[in-house]
Design a protein around this motif. Structure first.
Motif, PDB file in Angstrom:
ATOM      1  N   ASN A 117       2.000   3.373 -14.750  1.00  0.00           N
ATOM      2  CA  ASN A 117       1.380   4.289 -13.786  1.00  0.00           C
ATOM      3  C   ASN A 117       1.323   3.684 -12.387  1.00  0.00           C
ATOM      4  O   ASN A 117       0.447   4.029 -11.611  1.00  0.00           O
ATOM      5  CB  ASN A 117      -0.028   4.668 -14.241  1.00  0.00           C
ATOM      6  CG  ASN A 117      -0.974   3.466 -14.244  1.00  0.00           C
ATOM      7  OD1 ASN A 117      -0.510   2.330 -14.236  1.00  0.00           O
ATOM      8  ND2 ASN A 117      -2.256   3.708 -14.238  1.00  0.00           N
ATOM      9  N   CYS A 118       2.236   2.770 -12.081  1.00  0.00           N
ATOM     10  CA  CYS A 118       2.154   2.079 -10.793  1.00  0.00           C
ATOM     11  C   CYS A 118       3.387   2.349  -9.930  1.00  0.00           C
ATOM     12  O   CYS A 118       4.519   2.243 -10.396  1.00  0.00           O
ATOM     13  CB  CYS A 118       1.992   0.584 -11.005  1.00  0.00           C
ATOM     14  SG  CYS A 118       1.619  -0.272  -9.459  1.00  0.00           S
ATOM     15  N   ALA A 119       3.118   2.693  -8.675  1.00  0.00           N
ATOM     16  CA  ALA A 119       4.204   2.890  -7.712  1.00  0.00           C
ATOM     17  C   ALA A 119       4.013   1.941  -6.537  1.00  0.00           C
ATOM     18  O   ALA A 119       4.275   2.299  -5.389  1.00  0.00           O
ATOM     19  CB  ALA A 119       4.239   4.337  -7.237  1.00  0.00           C
ATOM     20  N   CYS A 120       3.529   0.726  -6.828  1.00  0.00           N
ATOM     21  CA  CYS A 120       3.403  -0.269  -5.757  1.00  0.00           C
ATOM     22  C   CYS A 120       4.812  -0.651  -5.294  1.00  0.00           C
ATOM     23  O   CYS A 120       5.807  -0.293  -5.921  1.00  0.00           O
ATOM     24  CB  CYS A 120       2.606  -1.496  -6.225  1.00  0.00           C
ATOM     25  SG  CYS A 120       3.504  -2.601  -7.341  1.00  0.00           S
ATOM     26  N   GLN A 121       4.862  -1.410  -4.210  1.00  0.00           N
ATOM     27  CA  GLN A 121       6.143  -1.805  -3.635  1.00  0.00           C
ATOM     28  C   GLN A 121       7.062  -2.462  -4.668  1.00  0.00           C
ATOM     29  O   GLN A 121       8.240  -2.134  -4.773  1.00  0.00           O
ATOM     30  CB  GLN A 121       5.847  -2.803  -2.512  1.00  0.00           C
ATOM     31  CG  GLN A 121       6.792  -2.692  -1.355  1.00  0.00           C
ATOM     32  CD  GLN A 121       6.423  -3.699  -0.249  1.00  0.00           C
ATOM     33  OE1 GLN A 121       5.280  -4.174  -0.178  1.00  0.00           O
ATOM     34  NE2 GLN A 121       7.370  -4.019   0.584  1.00  0.00           N
ATOM     35  N   ASN A 122       6.495  -3.383  -5.446  1.00  0.00           N
ATOM     36  CA  ASN A 122       7.293  -4.085  -6.459  1.00  0.00           C
ATOM     37  C   ASN A 122       7.806  -3.133  -7.535  1.00  0.00           C
ATOM     38  O   ASN A 122       8.999  -3.138  -7.866  1.00  0.00           O
ATOM     39  CB  ASN A 122       6.447  -5.164  -7.157  1.00  0.00           C
ATOM     40  CG  ASN A 122       6.240  -6.399  -6.294  1.00  0.00           C
ATOM     41  OD1 ASN A 122       6.859  -6.548  -5.247  1.00  0.00           O
ATOM     42  ND2 ASN A 122       5.367  -7.285  -6.740  1.00  0.00           N
ATOM     43  N   CYS A 123       6.904  -2.326  -8.104  1.00  0.00           N
ATOM     44  CA  CYS A 123       7.289  -1.437  -9.209  1.00  0.00           C
ATOM     45  C   CYS A 123       8.317  -0.404  -8.741  1.00  0.00           C
ATOM     46  O   CYS A 123       9.282  -0.109  -9.446  1.00  0.00           O
ATOM     47  CB  CYS A 123       6.058  -0.745  -9.805  1.00  0.00           C
ATOM     48  SG  CYS A 123       4.965  -1.865 -10.714  1.00  0.00           S
ATOM     49  N   ARG A 124       8.117   0.141  -7.508  1.00  0.00           N
ATOM     50  CA  ARG A 124       9.074   1.123  -6.967  1.00  0.00           C
ATOM     51  C   ARG A 124      10.445   0.503  -6.785  1.00  0.00           C
ATOM     52  O   ARG A 124      11.459   1.061  -7.186  1.00  0.00           O
ATOM     53  CB  ARG A 124       8.580   1.639  -5.614  1.00  0.00           C
ATOM     54  CG  ARG A 124       7.637   2.814  -5.701  1.00  0.00           C
ATOM     55  CD  ARG A 124       7.576   3.619  -4.384  1.00  0.00           C
ATOM     56  NE  ARG A 124       7.742   2.846  -3.165  1.00  0.00           N
ATOM     57  CZ  ARG A 124       6.737   2.309  -2.476  1.00  0.00           C
ATOM     58  NH1 ARG A 124       5.493   2.455  -2.884  1.00  0.00           N
ATOM     59  NH2 ARG A 124       6.962   1.634  -1.366  1.00  0.00           N
ATOM     60  N   ASN A 149       0.796 -10.383 -12.352  1.00  0.00           N
ATOM     61  CA  ASN A 149       0.532  -8.958 -12.199  1.00  0.00           C
ATOM     62  C   ASN A 149       1.675  -8.313 -11.408  1.00  0.00           C
ATOM     63  O   ASN A 149       2.300  -8.952 -10.556  1.00  0.00           O
ATOM     64  CB  ASN A 149      -0.794  -8.724 -11.475  1.00  0.00           C
ATOM     65  CG  ASN A 149      -1.301  -7.312 -11.691  1.00  0.00           C
ATOM     66  OD1 ASN A 149      -1.510  -6.911 -12.830  1.00  0.00           O
ATOM     67  ND2 ASN A 149      -1.443  -6.544 -10.629  1.00  0.00           N
ATOM     68  N   ASN A 150       1.935  -7.039 -11.710  1.00  0.00           N
ATOM     69  CA  ASN A 150       3.093  -6.368 -11.079  1.00  0.00           C
ATOM     70  C   ASN A 150       2.971  -6.261  -9.567  1.00  0.00           C
ATOM     71  O   ASN A 150       3.963  -6.050  -8.883  1.00  0.00           O
ATOM     72  CB  ASN A 150       3.337  -5.006 -11.733  1.00  0.00           C
ATOM     73  CG  ASN A 150       2.135  -4.101 -11.635  1.00  0.00           C
ATOM     74  OD1 ASN A 150       1.888  -3.481 -10.603  1.00  0.00           O
ATOM     75  ND2 ASN A 150       1.354  -4.029 -12.715  1.00  0.00           N
ATOM     76  N   THR A 151       1.752  -6.412  -9.034  1.00  0.00           N
ATOM     77  CA  THR A 151       1.564  -6.352  -7.583  1.00  0.00           C
ATOM     78  C   THR A 151       1.846  -7.680  -6.893  1.00  0.00           C
ATOM     79  O   THR A 151       1.849  -7.756  -5.664  1.00  0.00           O
ATOM     80  CB  THR A 151       0.093  -5.983  -7.272  1.00  0.00           C
ATOM     81  OG1 THR A 151      -0.755  -6.879  -8.016  1.00  0.00           O
ATOM     82  CG2 THR A 151      -0.226  -4.552  -7.677  1.00  0.00           C
TER      83      THR A 151
END
Ligand SMILES: [Zn+2]
Length: 334
Positions: free
Chosen positions: A18-25, A302-304
């Protein structure tokens, strides 16, 4: 001792669903210079035959299938085709990210699970699903330990694996799902642990001759691994412990204290979540700069965390300081 890193991300993995942070995107769009990671999972073995899990991650099923050493061996009679090289697990806390995977090991498989009494009570007495691990005699045997004491890791049949473990009491916070009433009954200092695993020298034999002939020779020169994915603060006692280990798998969850708040607009600081950040004067990069003996590896990212980006300055800074950043599938011998 053989050590395998089956997963290296913090809870949620990388990318997180459920993450659309810079890394995940960037990872999803294929433009990210860095690797996807499953949730942290480490496995250790003295003889390459019996393996012990450090915790049990929610990604465990896929992690086992990605690791040939953990495949069942059909020839291992009399247990027949249902068998596993996984002898047991040692729990460092009762977090869902760390203990949920036990439920994936429920197919009547004999296992030995090591935990503090407080963690065992949370899982077995408050969460009835864990009863699935104890449907028949000889399925999961719970072995409790007290932080600060050393205990041998044994196979479900009670054989010495050649590994010793001791736990460091690191955090006092139990997971949010544990009721205030239950928390008041639990032992202070049993909530969140670091694990130090030490090997004796083992004369390995082939899988067929394992049970009778595996010889374990006591040796003072055993190598030591520290697994500390959640460290709230670094004090002198901890530094001294780390100076005695050969490999340090250290909390790399957050780069900065306010990382989650900046990413999602609200939430807790790294410190409030029980993680010392990597950067800043009080961070682990600075606090552990003087450690000489261990190979230093950040785990549980962490993904962030901007360190995941291999093209970025944070990644470069960590690597130049002599640290490595764990990736799924890494293996080493010590
Ligand atoms: Zn993300």
């Amino acid at each position: 001792m053989r050590v395998k890193i089956l997963g290296s991300a913090a809870g949620g993995g990388f990318p997180q669903w459920n993450c659309a942070c810079q890394n995940c995107r960037a990872l999803r769009s294929g433009t990210f210079r860095g690797k996807a990671r499953s949730q942290t999972q480490v496995a250790v073995s003295a003889d390459g035959i019996s393996w012990f899990l450090m915790g049990a991650s929610p990604d465990l099923r896929a992690q086992i299938e990605a690791t040939a050493e953990l495949y069942p061996r059909e020839q291992n009679r009399p247990s027949g085709v249902r068998q596993s090289p996984i002898a047991g697990a040692v729990l460092a806390n009762a977090d869902i990210d760390h203990a949920f995977g036990l439920l994936l090991l429920r197919e009547l498989q004999p296992l030995r699970v090591y935990a503090t009494d407080s963690i065992r009570r949370i899982l077995c007495e408050d969460n009835s699903m864990f009863g699935m691990l104890q449907r028949v005699a000889g399925q999961v045997t719970w072995a409790t330990f007290v932080p600060g004491t050393t205990f041998p890791l044994e196979t479900p049949a009670g054989e010495d694996s050649g590994l010793r473990c001791h736990a460091l009491s690191l955090g006092t916070h139990y997971p949010a799902y544990v009721s205030p009433q239950r928390q008041s009954e639990l032992t202070f200092g049993e909530a969140s642990l670091g694990l130090v695993v030490e090997s004796k020298s083992v004369e390995s034999k082939s899988a067929e001759s394992k049970s009778e002939e595996s010889k374990i020779v006591e040796s003072p020169s055993g190598k030591r691994l520290a697994y500390v994915p959640a460290v709230p603060q670094i004090d002198n006692a901890l530094l001294k412990e780390f100076e005695s280990v050969d490999v340090l798998l250290f909390d790399g969850t957050f780069w900065s204290d306010d990382e989650l708040i900046r990413t999602q607009g609200s939430g807790q600081t790294a410190q409030q979540m029980g993680h010392v950040p990597v950067s800043s004067a009080e961070g682990s990069l600075s606090k552990l700069a003087g450690l000489r003996r261990p190979r230093k590896i950040y785990l549980h990212l962490n993904n962030t965390n901007p360190m995941l980006n291999e093209a970025g300055p944070e990644y470069r800074q960590v690597r130049e300081a002599g640290w490595e950043i764990a990736e799924d599938g890494w293996e080493f011998e010590l």
